[in-house]
Write an enzyme that holds these catalytic residues in place. Structure first.
Site, PDB file in Angstrom:
ATOM      1  N   CYS A 131       0.940  -1.040  -0.002  1.00 51.18           N
ATOM      2  CA  CYS A 131       0.183  -0.096   0.001  1.00 51.18           C
ATOM      3  C   CYS A 131       0.750   1.128   0.015  1.00 51.18           C
ATOM      4  O   CYS A 131       1.795   1.333  -1.020  1.00 51.18           O
ATOM      5  CB  CYS A 131      -0.774  -0.013   1.190  1.00 51.18           C
ATOM      6  SG  CYS A 131      -2.364   1.287   0.984  1.00 51.18           S
ATOM      7  N   HIS A 231      -3.744  -5.135   0.732  1.00 47.17           N
ATOM      8  CA  HIS A 231      -2.977  -5.538   1.924  1.00 47.17           C
ATOM      9  C   HIS A 231      -3.115  -7.012   2.017  1.00 47.17           C
ATOM     10  O   HIS A 231      -3.976  -7.859   2.636  1.00 47.17           O
ATOM     11  CB  HIS A 231      -3.857  -4.908   3.122  1.00 47.17           C
ATOM     12  CG  HIS A 231      -3.438  -3.597   3.262  1.00 47.17           C
ATOM     13  ND1 HIS A 231      -2.532  -2.868   4.140  1.00 47.17           N
ATOM     14  CD2 HIS A 231      -3.935  -2.208   2.632  1.00 47.17           C
ATOM     15  CE1 HIS A 231      -2.549  -1.790   4.092  1.00 47.17           C
ATOM     16  NE2 HIS A 231      -3.284  -1.253   3.047  1.00 47.17           N
ATOM     17  N   GLU A 233      -1.230  -9.093   4.162  1.00 50.26           N
ATOM     18  CA  GLU A 233      -0.863  -9.277   5.417  1.00 50.26           C
ATOM     19  C   GLU A 233      -2.263  -9.785   6.026  1.00 50.26           C
ATOM     20  O   GLU A 233      -2.120 -10.598   6.937  1.00 50.26           O
ATOM     21  CB  GLU A 233      -0.208  -8.271   6.219  1.00 50.26           C
ATOM     22  CG  GLU A 233      -1.286  -7.262   6.595  1.00 50.26           C
ATOM     23  CD  GLU A 233      -1.410  -6.079   5.555  1.00 50.26           C
ATOM     24  OE1 GLU A 233      -1.900  -5.074   5.922  1.00 50.26           O
ATOM     25  OE2 GLU A 233      -0.882  -6.073   4.378  1.00 50.26           O
TER      26      GLU A 233
END
Length: 268
Positions: A131, A231, A233
């Site tokens: 990001c 994202h 993660e």
């Protein structure tokens, strides 16, 4: 564990110790935690836990890198760096002025992370930008950013209406790229960003776009650097973190960063 053609599946551990993966963070103040009077303005270092969890799951040791570190010193102890999400990169860093939609800017974070990126590059460390982290890499390479993506236009990238792990739109990936080796011809991602890569910087090769044309992934020609706008993660085991750790292990074995087929001629 294998993904697609297995190019970035886990390799046999050749390092005597688990790799140390530096994670960038952000700075806030004690009032964010309801600190008592006298500590409301105390500085806090803030790190989103899912970055560390993802690195640990992939076989690395997450290391939170404070903004007060000296970049050239900390990279001597790291095997790779992850640049996390967060505030807008200062538009003045790419020759523009803040616009009406510019969010909070942290000049200290911008300065430190740019120094950290260049220090990591100088040592040949694998780098993952997520990001804001991807946007910062592009700016560090002399590129520019789209300052604002309107909610309701295109894929409505800046909307926070969905849960963070909900996949809302597809990204088409370039054949032969690192991202395509990890995900295939396309991947469906989450979307929480009001800025994006505009003009690619030096050596930045765009490898993935949303249906509205917004850049969603890129790599640096011939270098172990990958940027993704979404994202990963939050997905609990995304292969991009396996790529990072496998690249570290390859580097430890050969001391030569792996080259992508994308941009190989430009890097030669």
């Amino acid at each position: 564990m294998q993904y697609n053609d297995g190019r970035f599946g886990h390799q046999e551990q050749s390092m005597t110790k688990k790799p140390l993966i530096g994670l960038s963070g952000r700075r806030g103040a004690g009032q964010m935690l309801g600190a008592p009077r006298g500590f409301a303005d105390a500085p806090l270092d803030i790190y989103m836990s899912e970055y560390a969890t993802s690195v640990q799951r992939a076989g690395g040791v997450p290391v939170h890198v404070a903004l007060d570190c000296v970049a050239e010193e900390i990279v001597e102890h790291l095997d790779a760096v992850v640049f996390s999400g967060g505030e807008d990169v200062d538009p003045r860093r790419y020759g523009a002025a803040p616009g009406p939609h510019t969010a909070a800017i942290d000049p200290h974070r911008d300065r430190f992370e740019l120094e950290l990126f260049h220090a990591a590059m100088a040592r040949g460390l694998p780098i993952l930008g997520i990001c804001r982290g991807a946007q910062l890499i592009n700016v560090a390479r002399g590129g520019s950013l789209i300052q604002h993506l309107e909610i309701g236009s295109g894929q409505s990238h800046a909307s926070y209406a969905y849960p963070r792990a909900h996949r809302v739109h597809a990204v088409t990936l370039e054949a032969g790229s690192t991202a395509a080796a990890l995900y295939g011809a396309s991947v469906t991602v989450n979307s929480f960003h009001h800025q994006a890569v505009d003009r690619p910087g030096d050596g930045v090769i765009v490898t993935g776009r949303a249906d509205d044309g917004v850049v969603e992934s890129f790599e640096l020609a011939g270098l172990p650097v990958l940027g993704v706008q979404w994202h990963p993660e939050v997905f609990g085991g995304d292969p991009v973190f396996d790529w990072l750790l496998d690249t570290v292990r390859t580097r430890a074995t050969t001391q030569n960063p792996p080259r992508s087929t994308i941009g190989a001629e430009e890097a030669a």
